[in-house]
Write an enzyme that holds these catalytic residues in place. Structure first.
Site, mmCIF file in Angstrom:
data_model
loop_
_atom_site.group_PDB
_atom_site.id
_atom_site.type_symbol
_atom_site.label_atom_id
_atom_site.label_comp_id
_atom_site.label_asym_id
_atom_site.label_seq_id
_atom_site.Cartn_x
_atom_site.Cartn_y
_atom_site.Cartn_z
ATOM 1 N N ASP B 99 3.633 71.578 67.566
ATOM 2 C CA ASP B 99 2.836 72.345 68.519
ATOM 3 C C ASP B 99 3.059 71.774 69.912
ATOM 4 O O ASP B 99 2.840 70.583 70.149
ATOM 5 C CB ASP B 99 1.353 72.248 68.128
ATOM 6 C CG ASP B 99 0.452 73.032 69.067
ATOM 7 O OD1 ASP B 99 0.936 74.021 69.669
ATOM 8 O OD2 ASP B 99 -0.729 72.668 69.197
ATOM 9 N N ASP B 101 1.704 72.292 73.562
ATOM 10 C CA ASP B 101 0.592 72.981 74.209
ATOM 11 C C ASP B 101 0.388 72.446 75.619
ATOM 12 O O ASP B 101 0.656 71.272 75.884
ATOM 13 C CB ASP B 101 -0.689 72.771 73.392
ATOM 14 C CG ASP B 101 -1.762 73.768 73.763
ATOM 15 O OD1 ASP B 101 -1.849 74.804 73.094
ATOM 16 O OD2 ASP B 101 -2.489 73.519 74.755
ATOM 17 N N ASP B 289 1.583 67.784 70.261
ATOM 18 C CA ASP B 289 0.281 67.444 69.683
ATOM 19 C C ASP B 289 0.569 66.778 68.333
ATOM 20 O O ASP B 289 0.922 67.451 67.361
ATOM 21 C CB ASP B 289 -0.559 68.716 69.504
ATOM 22 C CG ASP B 289 -1.925 68.412 68.915
ATOM 23 O OD1 ASP B 289 -2.132 67.272 68.450
ATOM 24 O OD2 ASP B 289 -2.795 69.302 68.917
#
Lengths: 339, 385
Positions: B99, B101, B289
């Site tokens: 991920d 982000d 992440d």
């Protein structure tokens, strides 16, 4: 004349007596367990006893390497005796020293073997077939080995030292590159488990008398590990866990030993008491342990007294087993003091 | 963090989400080994429903159209019993996921378009709030409307990840799925069997590698000794992975012990080398992440589903350069208008059009209304229906 494996030589079987070919050789020789009662096998039994004493009493690896038939039978007798002794702590310690012995031969074969075909065969038989680990030797540097990243990770994450973290390795195109020592180190616990299971799963209905006599003698010589029960509930959970593992003669990682020793020294225990604590470790060697504990206590080397690692460090090293009682503490030494 | 929204906004979003799924249900991805996956949903009331299983895509689609969740998730893991509690599910493996982000990429422009919203009274502030200035509620939502710079940084980070995965991990593009999360990030899924069975600790090591964490001088063969340091070039040399990156960044000719020695001497010894390596690994390391990658029981947003935090669709990106998230992932039409009241002045771009809205009531296309209401930056005006 029994034909040994056309793949591995007899010398290799002497070094790796746990391979299938070794079992085949013994089976095909129509050897009967009762043959061990014959006087010409006495020296094999005595050699097996020596091998066990090295591991269980002296804390040393038995490095002797004889002809393959002597080695195969010595190995078999050692396992029978260990099965007879039937003490879990002793089987664990013996298995660990046997693993170290195999490790030594494997490293030498990977580094010194000039014949690339033979080297590849050893890799194939031991790494691939026994432990399902694909290892290839690098075509440019034959002393360099590569393995799939996921195979590496599944084994390397058992070590807490930074050097084993993937980032500190040579990684390329899905492979991790390792030298011979490192490659073998990765399968140490698998060799250990193989030895341990071999003894545990042995099914012997009747032990030959000549072996039994010697087995009784060595069993009587063994000192069972001391159970460290004193106030065990007062220790923080991380220390408690390490002590529990030691009591079961499990092999603690270096970081856990460091934590335990520094904690005990900081709690006011003497070097002697701390050394005694590690007596249950499967690879216990009093001389080495004493030197290391004295070093941690600031009595050797740089004269620096080492502190107990902080809780945050223990979390990173997967040694933290925090409970609600740990609330508010930042170091295990504060356990029970800070509320 | 997602909190319950007022009933008028909720009814509006439910109606439009239902319409979306009715028209676009074909976009919803069909996960492989569907019967081994756990499904989860978030309702518009903020409740999470997990441990569900669907053996056929048709029954999942029917469930979605009937229940209209705000968010739809599918496990990256494969289980023998997906509906059982976590400890009894019998884990059979999990896809490796990443991920990227905005929360992890600290960009200076973020302050300009990040909003702190009171979950109770919808008070909005551009300054960090710990409690609402109007009603003193402590439940504060943080929402961002990504700008072009943010999107470009996310794309760049995603490309860097793909490069790392290809060069170091040998994972080819055809074994990867890259998608826009539908809000402020990109997701990457690896479909390669040899990574399937890795435990959380191994995945943590992989994500640490990608982020450049715990790189030590010893990996270059430099260790401390009585005289300060010593150098022993590793057998595997400096031609691979992080070692190569570090040596190149430090401009040390490959494989040369003397040059490495000279460099360390010049910068001031072991600790200076470590500091320099930390600096480079932070710069070159990816901003990911780590929790997403290490979680082997995660329920991950489904491709083709709407993101309840934005009303945008999580969509696969085949060409990152050409992909425009605020256009390509907005499936609501501009053919109808609706009145909304804005809680704070807003300037943003969606569906190829720039909007500059003040604090009053505005008439905007449905796509804009869904976007802003989902982000809790607007409410349906009282006269709208």
């Amino acid at each position: 004349m029994i034909v040994l494996s056309i793949i591995l030589g007899k010398d290799d079987l002497a070094k790796y007596p746990f391979l299938e070919e070794a079992g085949t050789y013994i089976r095909e020789s129509h050897f009967d367990l009762d043959d061990f009662n014959r006087s010409e096998f006495l020296h094999i039994i005595e050699r097996a006893i020596k091998r066990i004493e090295f591991a269980l009493i002296q804390g040393k690896v038995f490095n002797d390497l004889e002809k393959y038939d002597i080695e195969l039978f010595t190995f078999l007798v050692s396992l029978i005796i260990m099965k007879y002794i039937d003490e879990d702590w002793a089987i664990k310690r013996f298995s660990l020293f046997e693993a170290r012995r195999v490790e030594k031969f494997l490293i030498a074969d990977l580094l010194k073997e000039k014949d690339q075909i033979k080297k590849n065969l050893i890799i194939s038989r031991i790494f691939r077939e026994l432990f399902q680990l694909d290892v290839e030797s690098d075509p440019k540097k034959t002393n360099l080995f590569k393995m799939n990243i996921s195979d590496y990770l599944q084994r390397a994450t058992q070590f807490n030292e930074e050097e084993w973290k993937l980032i500190n390795r040579a990684v390329d195109n899905g492979y991790v590159y390792l030298d011979g020592d490192e490659t073998v180190r990765l399968i140490r616990s698998e060799i250990y488990k193989l030895m341990y299971n071999k003894i545990k799963n042995m099914n012997i209905t009747k032990i030959p008398e000549q072996i039994k006599t010697h087995a009784i003698l060595i069993k009587n010589k063994l000192t069972p590990p001391i159970k460290y029960h004193r106030h065990i509930t007062e220790f923080p959970p991380c220390i408690k866990k390490a002590l529990e593992l030691l009591n079961k003669s499990e092999n603690l990682p270096h970081s856990a030993r460091f934590m335990l020793a520094t904690y005990m020294l900081s709690s006011g225990k003497s070097v002697d008491e701390v050394v005694l604590l590690f007596q249950n470790a499967p690879d216990f060697n009093e001389k080495i342990t004493r030197y290391q504990v004295e070093h941690l206590a600031g009595k050797k080397g740089s004269q620096t007294k080492y502190s107990v690692p902080a809780c945050s460090k223990l979390v990173n090293e997967n040694l933290c087993y925090a409970t609600i009682d740990c609330r508010g503490i930042t170091n295990p030494i504060q356990f029970g003091r800070k509320k | 963090m997602k909190k319950e929204i007022n009933s008028k906004n909720k009814d509006f979003l439910v109606r439009l989400f239902k319409e979306y799924y009715f028209k676009n249900i074909g976009i919803l991805s069909h996960p492989n080994q569907m019967h081994n996956r756990e499904f989860g949903f978030m309702t518009f009331d903020g409740k999470v429903i997990r441990h569900l299983s669907f053996s056929k895509i048709g029954s999942l689609k029917a469930f979605i159209i009937q229940n209209v969740p705000s968010d739809i998730f599918c496990s990256n893991a494969y289980y023998q019993f997906p509906t059982f509690p976590i400890t009894e599910k019998c884990w059979k493996g999990a896809d490796l996921i990443f991920d990227i982000d905005l929360n992890d990429i600290l960009l200076p422009c973020q302050k300009e378009h990040t909003y702190y919203i009171c979950s109770n009274c919808s008070f909005v502030s551009k300054d960090v709030l710990t409690s609402c200035q109007e009603c003193h509620n402590t439940k504060i939502l943080k929402n961002t409307i990504p700008c072009f710079r943010c999107i470009n940084s996310l794309k760049k980070e995603t490309k860097n990840l793909l490069e790392f995965l290809k060069k170091d991990f040998g994972i080819q593009r055809q074994n990867l799925e890259v998608s826009f999360s539908g809000n402020t990030g990109f997701h990457v899924v690896v479909f390669q069997n040899n990574y399937l069975l890795l435990d959380s600790k191994s995945r943590s090591d992989i994500v640490g590698y990608l982020m450049g964490k715990n790189l030590s001088p010893e990996s270059l063969g430099v260790s401390k000794d009585k005289s300060g340091y010593k150098v022993k070039v590793p057998l595997s040399g400096f031609s691979y992975g992080w070692r190569k990156r570090i040596v190149e960044k430090m401009k040390i000719p490959e494989g040369s012990k003397d040059n490495l020695n000279r460099f360390i001497k010049k910068i001031g010894g072991y600790q200076s080398l470590k500091n320099e390596m930390d600096k480079i690994s932070y710069e070159v390391g990816l901003k990911l992440d780590p929790q997403v990658t290490t979680d082997i029981h995660r329920i991950f947003r489904m491709v083709g589903s709407l993101n309840g935090k934005s009303g945008l669709t999580k969509i696969v990106c085949y060409d990152l350069d050409k992909f425009d998230p605020l256009n390509d992932s907005c499936f609501f039409e501009n053919d109808r208008n609706v009145d909304i009241s804005i809680n704070t002045p807003l300037k943003f771009n969606i569906k190829g059009k720039t909007y500059d809205l003040d604090k009053d009531t505005s008439t905007v296309p449905i796509s804009v209304a869904v976007f802003l209401i989902s982000k809790r930056l607007a409410n349906l005006a009282t006269c709208s229906s």
